[in-house]
Structure formats: structure tokens, C-alpha cells
Design an enzyme around this catalytic site. Sequence first.
Site, mmCIF file in Angstrom:
data_model
loop_
_atom_site.group_PDB
_atom_site.id
_atom_site.type_symbol
_atom_site.label_atom_id
_atom_site.label_comp_id
_atom_site.label_asym_id
_atom_site.label_seq_id
_atom_site.Cartn_x
_atom_site.Cartn_y
_atom_site.Cartn_z
ATOM 1 N N GLY A 1 1.910 2.432 11.171
ATOM 2 C CA GLY A 1 2.968 3.440 11.136
ATOM 3 C C GLY A 1 3.583 3.758 12.489
ATOM 4 C CB SER B 1 4.311 -1.469 12.478
ATOM 5 O OG SER B 1 3.895 -0.149 12.729
ATOM 6 C CG ASN C 1 -1.780 1.210 1.348
ATOM 7 O OD1 ASN C 1 -1.883 1.986 0.403
ATOM 8 N ND2 ASN C 1 -2.413 1.381 2.505
ATOM 9 C CD1 TRP C 2 3.667 1.033 -2.901
ATOM 10 C CD2 TRP C 2 3.942 2.394 -4.667
ATOM 11 N NE1 TRP C 2 4.536 0.425 -3.770
ATOM 12 C CE2 TRP C 2 4.728 1.242 -4.863
ATOM 13 C CE3 TRP C 2 3.945 3.384 -5.643
ATOM 14 C CZ2 TRP C 2 5.513 1.050 -5.998
ATOM 15 C CZ3 TRP C 2 4.726 3.200 -6.777
ATOM 16 C CH2 TRP C 2 5.498 2.044 -6.946
ATOM 17 C CE LYS C 3 -0.470 3.479 4.689
ATOM 18 N NZ LYS C 3 -0.447 3.671 6.134
ATOM 19 N N GLY D 1 2.562 -1.027 4.441
ATOM 20 C CA GLY D 1 2.615 0.388 4.077
ATOM 21 C C GLY D 1 4.055 0.831 3.874
ATOM 22 N N GLY D 2 4.631 1.457 4.887
ATOM 23 C CA GLY D 2 5.970 2.052 4.794
ATOM 24 C C GLY D 2 7.019 1.147 4.165
ATOM 25 C CD GLU E 1 -4.022 -2.086 7.389
ATOM 26 O OE1 GLU E 1 -2.909 -2.375 6.973
ATOM 27 O OE2 GLU E 1 -4.560 -0.996 7.172
ATOM 28 C CG HIS F 1 -6.248 2.136 4.911
ATOM 29 N ND1 HIS F 1 -5.848 3.118 5.781
ATOM 30 C CD2 HIS F 1 -5.222 1.251 4.835
ATOM 31 C CE1 HIS F 1 -4.622 2.823 6.226
ATOM 32 N NE2 HIS F 1 -4.228 1.698 5.665
ATOM 33 C CD GLU G 1 -3.326 5.804 6.465
ATOM 34 O OE1 GLU G 1 -3.247 5.745 5.236
ATOM 35 O OE2 GLU G 1 -2.432 5.369 7.224
HETATM 36 P P1 PGA Z 1 2.358 0.598 7.789
HETATM 37 O O1 PGA Z 1 0.933 0.825 7.088
HETATM 38 O O2 PGA Z 1 2.906 -0.705 7.286
HETATM 39 O O3 PGA Z 1 3.191 1.777 7.344
HETATM 40 O O4 PGA Z 1 2.122 0.586 9.253
HETATM 41 C C1 PGA Z 1 0.058 -0.248 6.869
HETATM 42 C C2 PGA Z 1 -1.230 0.261 6.262
HETATM 43 O O5 PGA Z 1 -1.712 1.323 6.659
HETATM 44 O O6 PGA Z 1 -1.800 -0.377 5.364
#
Ligand code: PGA
Length: 257
Positions: free
Chosen positions: A173, A210, A11-13, A231-232, A167, A97, A99
Amino acid sequence: MVCNQPLIVANWKLHGDTGFAARLLGQLKLRLAAVEDVDVVVCLPFVLLPLAHELLDDSNIALGAQHVSDQGEGAYTGEVSARMLKDIGCDYVIVGHSERRHLYHEDDQSVARRLAQARTAGLIAILCVGETLAHHKAGTTDKVIATQLKALDEMDVDLVDPVIAYEPVWAIGTGQVPSTGQLADVRASIQVQLEKSCACRRVRVIYGGSITPENALELFGTDDIDGGLVGGASLDSDRFCRIVRAAESRACGVTNA
Ligand code: PGA
């Protein structure tokens, strides 16, 4: 529990541009070419999807979007429909998600509409569920997830099954991850809920929050988790490939000697 083929989703966001996508996807295509027992998906910002589709042609990496409209067609300025995503080569889409839920106020009803749109268009929806830190501390995780899973109620059984991504908001994050015991409890509770509310046949439950190359082996080391939403660490080819390799070690039929 039935062995599900592991699924790793990047997930590149809100990261990347065409140069970044060309570089990173080129590296992933090469480095993951030999991976057979893990499904790998990259979920990119809308505008990078056509380029990614071209770059990932004849690769074993599937394409996904991070968001989809809750409407099929019409006067909805700025929206992108599930059919449009399918048309440009997406197979997956992330829905609900945290967010989107928290920053863009998507409620459970709107998430359910997006899920239905995705499934009707033939996309595999990755439905995100998870509790906030306050809910976690209050011990109401199961209740929160059960409510979020109601998006699956009355789903058309003939459509492709969604993936559930657990999640916890407090893990995204932050560098914190749940224990394997906590993941086992959540998986069991998701399973109960799925059996109650959904006519789905075979749902994969992945974990997100994470994930790093350092914790991936432990997170994927149990049957409770069918993969990860990353994500990251998905923004770096070396880190992401190491996470895919960790999932490979728990692939069905692979025994850890
Ligand atoms: P993260 O994000 O791996 O940076 O914690 C995961 C996500 O929000 O899908």
C-alpha cells in the site's frame, strides 16, 4: 528454473458489499473469460464468499478466503474453519498476511496451525512472508523469511503444496516495490529454505505489495516471480485485468517476441 503457471490473486481486504461484489465479479468473469494460461483467484471477505461462489460458477476464476481459523471445530466463537471454507466453494486461503501478523498479533506458531488446517481441508494456502522496513534496512530479510517459512516444517507431503507470497511490509500500500534484483535474491533464498525445510514438490512464489498495471510487466518479467498478490488494484476491474494480462505475457510457453 521450472516454469510455473502464473498465479494472480486479488485480495479485497475489508472492502466491498454484495452490490460491489456482483458488479466487479460480473465484469471480471466476462473480461477474463479468454484467459487460459494464468490462474486467477479472488480472495474476499467471508460473508461475500457464498454469493461469489454463485456468481463465479462456470468461470475460470477461483475463490479464496483471506483468513482461516487455527482450529478445526469446537467452542471457538467467531471463527471460520478451513473445512467450512472448502464446503462453500473456496480452493485457496491467504495465511499469515502481514496485516494479520501485525494488527491481530498472529505469531509464526499460529500461522503454522492455520496452514496445517488449510492443507488438511484440501485448500491451497497462500503463505505470506516478508520483512518490515526496519528489517529491510538492517539487511535481515533472509533471516526473517527463513523464520516465517518454518511454518512449512514437518508438513505432510501428501497434501497439496502451498503458494508462498513474498510481501515486504514496506511495499504494501505504499507505492514502493523492490527491484527485480532484490526479488531475485529473495526468491533464491526462499528456494534454499524450501529445499531445507519442506518436502513440498512444486511451490509457486508470488510477489505482493503495490502491484499496479504500470509496474506489473516488469515485476512479472523475470522467472523469479510466479505471479502476484494484488490488494488496492484488485478493486478495479480495468486495473486488475491489466495485471492479469501482464502475467499472461510470461506464461509458460509464451515467448515475448
Ligand atoms: P497492495 O496490497 O497491493 O494494496 O499493496 C497487497 C497485499 O497486502 O496483499
